[in-house]
Scaffold this motif. Structure first.
Motif, PDB file in Angstrom:
ATOM      1  N   GLY A  91       0.817  -1.213   0.000  1.00  0.00           N
ATOM      2  CA  GLY A  91       0.000   0.000   0.000  1.00  0.00           C
ATOM      3  C   GLY A  91       0.847   1.259   0.000  1.00  0.00           C
ATOM      4  O   GLY A  91       0.334   2.367  -0.159  1.00  0.00           O
ATOM      5  N   GLY A  92       2.163   1.083   0.185  1.00  0.00           N
ATOM      6  CA  GLY A  92       3.078   2.217   0.089  1.00  0.00           C
ATOM      7  C   GLY A  92       2.745   3.359   1.027  1.00  0.00           C
ATOM      8  O   GLY A  92       2.555   3.165   2.230  1.00  0.00           O
ATOM      9  N   THR A 146       1.712  -2.527  11.553  1.00  0.00           N
ATOM     10  CA  THR A 146       2.638  -2.633  10.425  1.00  0.00           C
ATOM     11  C   THR A 146       4.046  -2.919  10.923  1.00  0.00           C
ATOM     12  O   THR A 146       4.775  -3.727  10.335  1.00  0.00           O
ATOM     13  N   HIS A 147       4.413  -2.278  12.008  1.00  0.00           N
ATOM     14  CA  HIS A 147       5.738  -2.521  12.591  1.00  0.00           C
ATOM     15  C   HIS A 147       5.904  -3.990  12.975  1.00  0.00           C
ATOM     16  O   HIS A 147       6.939  -4.601  12.692  1.00  0.00           O
ATOM     17  N   LYS A 148       4.892  -4.566  13.611  1.00  0.00           N
ATOM     18  CA  LYS A 148       4.993  -5.960  14.055  1.00  0.00           C
ATOM     19  C   LYS A 148       5.122  -6.922  12.884  1.00  0.00           C
ATOM     20  O   LYS A 148       5.748  -7.975  13.001  1.00  0.00           O
ATOM     21  N   SER A 149       4.568  -6.545  11.736  1.00  0.00           N
ATOM     22  CA  SER A 149       4.689  -7.400  10.557  1.00  0.00           C
ATOM     23  C   SER A 149       6.114  -7.357   9.977  1.00  0.00           C
ATOM     24  O   SER A 149       6.464  -8.173   9.136  1.00  0.00           O
ATOM     25  N   GLN A 150       6.919  -6.383  10.464  1.00  0.00           N
ATOM     26  CA  GLN A 150       8.308  -6.245   9.993  1.00  0.00           C
ATOM     27  C   GLN A 150       9.273  -6.283  11.178  1.00  0.00           C
ATOM     28  O   GLN A 150      10.320  -5.643  11.156  1.00  0.00           O
ATOM     29  N   ILE A 151       8.916  -7.058  12.195  1.00  0.00           N
ATOM     30  CA  ILE A 151       9.660  -7.016  13.453  1.00  0.00           C
ATOM     31  C   ILE A 151      11.124  -7.406  13.269  1.00  0.00           C
ATOM     32  O   ILE A 151      12.000  -6.970  14.021  1.00  0.00           O
TER      33      ILE A 151
END
Length: 244
Positions: free
Chosen positions: A86-87, A121-126
């Motif tokens: 989604g940028g 979103t942060h947790k998806s890129q932890i």
């Protein structure tokens, strides 16, 4: 041309010209600082084919010679992040800092246009969460080779795919020292020699791990070099802000 009487024209011109003179003078100071740092970089790191630099701090003059190590042997992590699906629609006015290549400059961060992502979103890129003293290196595009060390302003955030996270083994390699080496002429030469990707400049993780880093075996010497060069970075940054 909108005109007033000659006396008022002269007053306006004198006012603006005096500011031009100040900007010119302060810009000359900035160039002197940059040249000073460039000279130190040339002398505080060994020249090609040499095992010690031209200049050493007095307390380390009798220390062992330096050793050359592959970066991959003295790091815990080399990796980058991703741009969330989604940028820009994921960007928020507050939350976790999301560092992009335009935020990484030559030894410091440019945070005027920093964006944020939410906790989900942060947790998806932890796996790409930034830790204090991670070294961030731009690996694609026109800003390739710029690097800075994670501080309190971006720690706990994430990066996109254009920024590489380098996490050093701190008992062997001081991250501030690594950052200074990467932005030196010596480090930049290695970066540009490794570029790949045809028309699009880029570095991959294997190339980054293959960088040869000259290391004082004494961590205190690494720290002293890093502190000296970082203090000049602070002066350069402050002078740039003064000019702005």
């Amino acid at each position: 041309v909108v005109l007033t009487n000659l006396e008022e024209q002269q007053k306006i011109a004198a006012c603006l010209s005096s500011l031009d003179d100040v900007i010119t003078a302060e810009s000359k100071k900035l160039e002197v600082l940059k040249e000073h740092k460039k000279g130190l970089l040339q002398n505080l790191f060994p020249q090609e084919g040499e095992t010690v630099p031209k200049l050493r701090f007095k307390e380390f003059e009798d220390s062992w010679e330096w050793e050359e190590r592959n970066l991959g042997d003295v790091v815990e992590k080399v990796g980058s992040g991703v741009t969330p699906l989604g940028g820009e629609s994921n960007y928020r006015k507050n939350g976790r800092p999301f560092v992009r290549s335009q935020n990484v400059s030559w030894g410091f961060f440019l945070l005027n246009d920093i964006v944020f992502i939410d906790e989900e979103t942060h947790k998806s890129q932890i796996s790409t969460e930034l830790k204090t003293e991670d070294v961030l290196l731009n690996i694609t595009g026109a800003s390739i080779g710029r690097s800075a060390v994670v501080n309190k302003h971006v720690a706990g955030g994430n990066v996109n795919q254009h920024v590489c996270i380098i996490r050093t083994v701190k008992m062997t390699l001081n991250p501030l020292y690594l950052n200074q080496y990467l932005i030196s002429d010596f480090g930049q030469k290695q970066i540009h020699n490794c570029q790949a990707g045809g028309n699009r400049q880029g570095l991959n993780f294997a190339q980054i791990r293959s960088f040869l880093i000259p290391l004082p075996t004494n961590l205190h010497e690494q720290q002293k070099i890093a502190n000296t060069l970082s203090s000049i970075d602070d002066l350069i940054n402050a002078q740039s802000q003064k000019i702005e």
